[in-house]
Enzyme design. Structure first.
Site, mmCIF file in Angstrom:
data_model
loop_
_atom_site.group_PDB
_atom_site.id
_atom_site.type_symbol
_atom_site.label_atom_id
_atom_site.label_comp_id
_atom_site.label_asym_id
_atom_site.label_seq_id
_atom_site.Cartn_x
_atom_site.Cartn_y
_atom_site.Cartn_z
ATOM 1 N N PRO A 89 2.256 5.769 -7.800
ATOM 2 C CA PRO A 89 1.277 6.218 -6.800
ATOM 3 C C PRO A 89 1.936 7.022 -5.678
ATOM 4 C CG PRO A 89 1.582 3.819 -6.731
ATOM 5 C CD PRO A 89 2.274 4.316 -7.954
ATOM 6 N N TYR A 105 1.398 -2.338 4.634
ATOM 7 C CA TYR A 105 -0.025 -2.083 4.880
ATOM 8 C C TYR A 105 -0.767 -3.416 5.050
ATOM 9 C CZ TYR A 105 1.330 2.643 3.688
ATOM 10 O OH TYR A 105 1.959 3.867 3.689
HETATM 11 C C1 LIG Z 1 5.102 11.484 -1.231
HETATM 12 C C2 LIG Z 1 5.059 10.024 -1.568
HETATM 13 C C3 LIG Z 1 3.897 9.307 -1.395
HETATM 14 C C4 LIG Z 1 3.835 7.959 -1.739
HETATM 15 N N1 LIG Z 1 2.644 7.290 -1.658
HETATM 16 C C5 LIG Z 1 2.533 6.043 -2.161
HETATM 17 C C6 LIG Z 1 1.275 5.414 -2.286
HETATM 18 O O1 LIG Z 1 0.239 5.981 -1.994
HETATM 19 N N2 LIG Z 1 1.243 4.155 -2.756
HETATM 20 C C7 LIG Z 1 2.374 3.487 -3.116
HETATM 21 O O2 LIG Z 1 2.301 2.338 -3.532
HETATM 22 N N3 LIG Z 1 3.573 4.086 -3.048
HETATM 23 C C8 LIG Z 1 3.685 5.337 -2.593
HETATM 24 N N4 LIG Z 1 4.905 5.966 -2.582
HETATM 25 C C9 LIG Z 1 6.077 5.255 -3.106
HETATM 26 C C10 LIG Z 1 6.327 5.632 -4.564
HETATM 27 O O3 LIG Z 1 5.260 5.217 -5.397
HETATM 28 C C11 LIG Z 1 7.633 5.003 -5.080
HETATM 29 O O4 LIG Z 1 7.515 3.616 -5.038
HETATM 30 C C12 LIG Z 1 8.850 5.452 -4.283
HETATM 31 O O5 LIG Z 1 8.803 6.839 -3.976
HETATM 32 C C13 LIG Z 1 10.141 5.164 -5.046
HETATM 33 O O6 LIG Z 1 10.142 5.807 -6.296
HETATM 34 P P1 LIG Z 1 10.984 7.176 -6.590
HETATM 35 O O7 LIG Z 1 12.406 6.868 -6.236
HETATM 36 O O8 LIG Z 1 10.783 7.432 -8.043
HETATM 37 O O9 LIG Z 1 10.425 8.249 -5.705
HETATM 38 C C14 LIG Z 1 4.987 7.300 -2.212
HETATM 39 C C15 LIG Z 1 6.167 8.050 -2.357
HETATM 40 C C16 LIG Z 1 6.222 9.385 -2.067
HETATM 41 C C17 LIG Z 1 7.502 10.137 -2.284
#
Ligand SMILES: Cc1cc2nc3c(=O)[nH]c(=O)nc-3n(C[C@H](O)[C@H](O)[C@H](O)COP(=O)(O)O)c2cc1C
Ligand SMILES: Cc1cc2nc3c(=O)[nH]c(=O)nc-3n(C[C@H](O)[C@H](O)[C@H](O)COP(=O)(O)OP(=O)(O)OC[C@H]3O[C@@H](n4cnc5c(N)ncnc54)[C@H](O)[C@@H]3O)c2cc1C
Length: 767
Positions: A416, A574
């Site tokens: 997400p 949150y």
């Molecule tokens: C731009 C952005 C928006 C995000 N929005 C959400 C969100 O709406 N809900 C959520 O649970 N995590 C959100 N995250 C966290 C990501 O889902 C993920 O857990 C985090 O980026 C780590 O994963 P990665 O290393 O693959 O980026 C967001 C991350 C990014 C980069």
């Protein structure tokens, strides 16, 4: 220079040799407390790389060492009555005694003076007569311990007990033997280092050690007990100790991990185990000692380098190397300390988990070592994933997963991600293209961003929502596109921002309040997220009822939208997360205090959603498995209980994220840095989990899945720049069975061809 080396172990001896080779004028004396020929321990293992390094440094001693090396390739894992053998591991071993003899002879030949039977006291003023005193006096270094503050010493004494024994049984493979006793599990790490000699290290938890009665046994009784427990591996051979000077249970040790902030003080320089240790299960202590010695001798003899500059370079380079190894060693140590977690695995997966425990060896690395064995693991994985229907040999990330009546085509999910691009909570063309494109990119499951259950529950004015018909219609359009044009399933993440609400768009500044038009926010307690954010209202019971009903209403609308799955966002600080973390929840009623109380409201919301959501469709919960605040916040141990509590209310998957629950968090970043939490929840709680956090290569995903550390793997940021991440991985791994949108077929086959050609060229260049 006039130099004293305290301790004639590998570090001290090899340093003296390396110094003399660079400048025979150095006067070097080695002071060893033991008589010659007396040493603890049996064999040590090296990698090819270490042999290469010592050959470059001193071909003469290297030749004598390599002449005596025992080689072996296979690793045998004995568990639950089965033996799993995987090949291609290429170890080399030598007896510690023999290694020391070779190094002593070489040191003498080069003019080093060796004194034996001298116990050196750091308080002796004689050390001031030397330009340098090399503290190569091993892990219990007296020279380091005399002034621990000068070196910034950090010793972490690990939980398990181990004893270093030897045997005349010649093991053909590096052997891990796990035995279950009436008191629990005990295991041996055994490897041959001479034609008729093997090291045999026995290890178990402290509880099992006491329950077996080792704490009350003499050394002879301990050995006899180990012989009895491991009789089937010893073929009648005896186990022997060469720590005869240690009485009773003292031969059993707890491994101390040693780290030092500084490696020199005055004229004393730490070298080898005195400066750092790496758990015996990754067999790198002697390698580190020898490589330290080479580097220190090199910088001390470099023209024009001051002593201070030489020390800076020695520490900077060696410390980095040591930290990398200590990182892997920590993973390996913890694997053995939490062994119980993996004992329910089938032997093949147990062996895979053991081989990949330090995270230095990955899925593709295992393929290079032993393709046939790895393909056996892949077949096993597919068989399990398809309840025996598939015989496919293919990477685990492409295997399906069934959750209730929903089957995802593969294990990769688009995590997400808030896009801050909606108006009045209505997803628009941006979301249509963004989510549609990622579904076309081949991921098995695509998550929406956190979609808010009310206007006040939004993080920012740009967040998507689900509280009115216009939003239902807009989501329906996206879901219909995904279903019509891809095989991806789509999951709606529902959340409420709590105290982190009413803030600017993501790229305008993290968690900053709006310049104007802020709306009131609420949270578990009246604690502002940060000094610049609003103070929220602590939720009343009436607020709790209202918000729960909003979650339920949004869940019902999600059915109309056609979503395959719904996730409750209970992470990242949150609203629901503010109840779970003690850092934000200061309530004194039934919803604050104990974990049970802190979970009460989030569970109530989840249960109400579950009741509204069709029973054939799955639900997940995203949690922060740690607050990165030590014991003051949610701990990984509590995260298992949190996962279990949601599973009890009908969650089919725990989406394991971490942190973002307070502003002073101290995360430990790195590759796959949150995966250990998923591993723990999955294997201690026996729950399905999704891992997320800095997972960016297909190899990461396959290693995580095959080792049973998660059931799904989520990637967020990698998908921002590459919507086609999964299709690209399929091309890279030459996996053809994935759904490719027909419009893109040509591109895929060209990519696969080009990647194959590049791989062939790279292999040809390597040869
Ligand atoms: C731009 C952005 C928006 C995000 N929005 C959400 C969100 O709406 N809900 C959520 O649970 N995590 C959100 N995250 C966290 C990501 O889902 C993920 O857990 C985090 O980026 C780590 O994963 P990665 O290393 O693959 O980026 C967001 C991350 C990014 C980069
Ligand atoms: C169970 C176990 C298994 C291991 N397996 C491996 C393996 O497979 N591969 C590997 O590479 N490493 C292994 N190690 C680690 C390895 O033994 C050490 O990392 C390595 O020996 C470090 O070399 P060193 O010279 O720094 O210390 P040491 O080998 O400990 O040498 C220190 C020397 O200093 C002497 N000494 C100490 N204090 C004094 C004093 N005050 N006065 C005079 N002399 C003193 C000691 O007698 C000793 O000879 C293992 C360790 C253990 C415990």
């Amino acid at each position: 220079m006039k130099i004293a080396c305290i301790g004639g172990g590998p570090a001290g001896l090899y340093f003296a040799i390396s110094m003399k080779l660079r400048d025979p004028a150095h006067e070097i004396e080695i002071f060893e407390r033991n008589p010659p020929g007396v040493t603890f321990g049996w064999g040590v293992v090296f990698s090819d790389q270490t042999v290469e390094n010592i050959t470059k440094n001193d071909p003469v001693s290297a030749e004598a060492i390599t002449d005596e090396l025992a080689h072996w390739d296979d690793i045998d894992v004995h568990v639950h009555g089965e033996t799993i053998t995987s090949g291609g591991h290429g170890f080399i071993g030598i007896g510690r005694k023999r290694l020391l003899e070779i190094l002593q002879n070489r040191a003498r030949e080069l003019g080093v003076t060796l004194h034996f039977g001298i116990e050196c006291d750091p308080a002796n003023p004689a050390w001031r007569n030397y330009d340098l005193v090399i503290a190569s006096d091993g892990l219990n270094s007296r020279f380091r311990s005399a002034t621990p503050e000068a070196f910034g010493v950090d010793v972490d004494v690990r939980k398990n007990k181990f004893v270093w024994l030897g045997t005349n049984k010649a093991f053909d493979a590096f052997t891990f033997a796990f035995e279950e006793t009436e008191h629990g599990w005990i295991w041996a790490h055994a490897y041959r280092f001479a034609p008729d000699f093997s090291t045999f290290i026995v290890e178990c938890s402290d509880e099992v050690w006491r329950a077996i009665g080792f704490d009350r046994m003499s050394q002879e009784e301990s050995i006899a007990k180990c012989e009895q427990l491991f009789a089937k591996y010893l073929d009648g051979h005896k186990l022997q100790s060469n720590a005869a000077h240690l009485r009773g249970s003292a031969a059993w040790l707890n491994f101390p991990r040693v780290k030092c902030e500084r490696w020199s003080s005055g004229n004393v320089i730490l070298l080898g185990d005195a400066a750092h240790t790496a758990h015996f299960s990754i067999g790198s202590g002697t390698k580190l000692a020898l490589e330290d010695a080479i580097k220190l001798a090199e910088v001390l003899n470099r023209d024009g380098l001051s002593l201070a500059a030489a020390m800076d370079e020695y520490v900077a380079e060696r410390n980095l190397e040591v930290l990398k190894l200590q990182n892997s060693a920590r993973n390996s140590t913890e694997w053995f300390e939490t062994l119980e977690r993996y004992l329910h695995f089938e032997p093949l997966q147990f062996a895979y988990s053991l081989l990949t425990r330090s995270q230095r060896i990955s899925h593709e690395n295992l393929r290079l070592r032993d393709r046939e064995w790895l393909e056996g693991v892949e077949r096993w994985f597919w068989k399990r994933a398809t309840e025996g229907k598939s015989n496919k040999t293919a990477p685990p990330m492409f295997a399906p997963l069934k959750l209730r009546d929903m089957t995802v085509e593969n294990r990769i999910t688009v995590s997400p991600m808030a896009m801050y691009s909606a108006v009045d909570g209505v997803p628009n063309d941006f979301h249509f293209v963004h989510l549609g494109e990622r579904a076309l990119g081949g991921a098995g499951l695509v998550f929406t961003e956190m979609t808010c259950v009310s206007p006040e529950g939004r993080i920012s004015p740009g967040c998507t929502g689900l509280w009115n018909d216009e939003q239902v219609a807009a989501w329906q359009r996206i879901v219909d596109f995904v279903h019509a044009n891809s095989k991806a399933k789509i999951c709606l993440q529902l959340g409420h921002s709590g105290a982190k609400g009413s803030t600017k768009l993501g790229w305008e500044g993290n968690d900053l309040p709006l310049d104007d038009g802020n709306w009131p926010v609420m949270s578990a307690s009246d604690l502002a997220w940060s000094p610049v954010n609003q103070v929220p209202r602590a939720m009343t019971r009436a607020d709790m009822d209202a918000v729960r009903d909003q979650f339920v209403a949004a869940t019902r609308m999600a059915i109309d939208c056609g979503f395959d799955m719904v996730e409750l966002h209970a992470a990242h600080g949150y609203l629901l997360s503010s109840f779970i973390t003690p850092l934000q929840n200061k309530r004194t009623d039934d919803y604050g205090g104990s974990l049970e109380n802190r979970l009460r409201y989030p569970l109530e919301v989840f249960a109400a959603m579950r009741a509204a959501w069709p029973s054939d469709r799955p639900m997940s919960v995203r949690i922060s498995a740690t607050d990165w605040a030590g014991e003051d916040g949610v701990t990984p141990d509590e995260a298992v209980q949190i996962g279990e509590a949601f599973a009890h209310e009908g969650a089919d998957l725990i989406d394991v994220s971490a942190g973002q629950t307070w502003t002073d968090q101290q995360p430990v970043y790195g590759r796959m840095f949150q995966t250990p939490f998923s591993d723990r929840i999955r294997n201690e709680g026996r729950l399905a989990t999704m891992a997320v956090g800095n997972i960016y290569e297909p190899d990461h995903a396959n290693s995580i899945l095959a080792a049973g550390r998660a059931d799904l793997v989520a990637l967020a940021r990698p998908h921002l720049v590459d919507p086609m991440w999964t299709l690209r991985a399929a091309a890279q791994l030459d996996y053809r069975d994935i759904h490719i949108p027909p419009q893109y077929l040509n591109g895929m086959s060209q990519l696969a061809r080009n990647l194959k050609r590049e791989a062939e060229m790279a292999a040809a260049l390597r040869v």
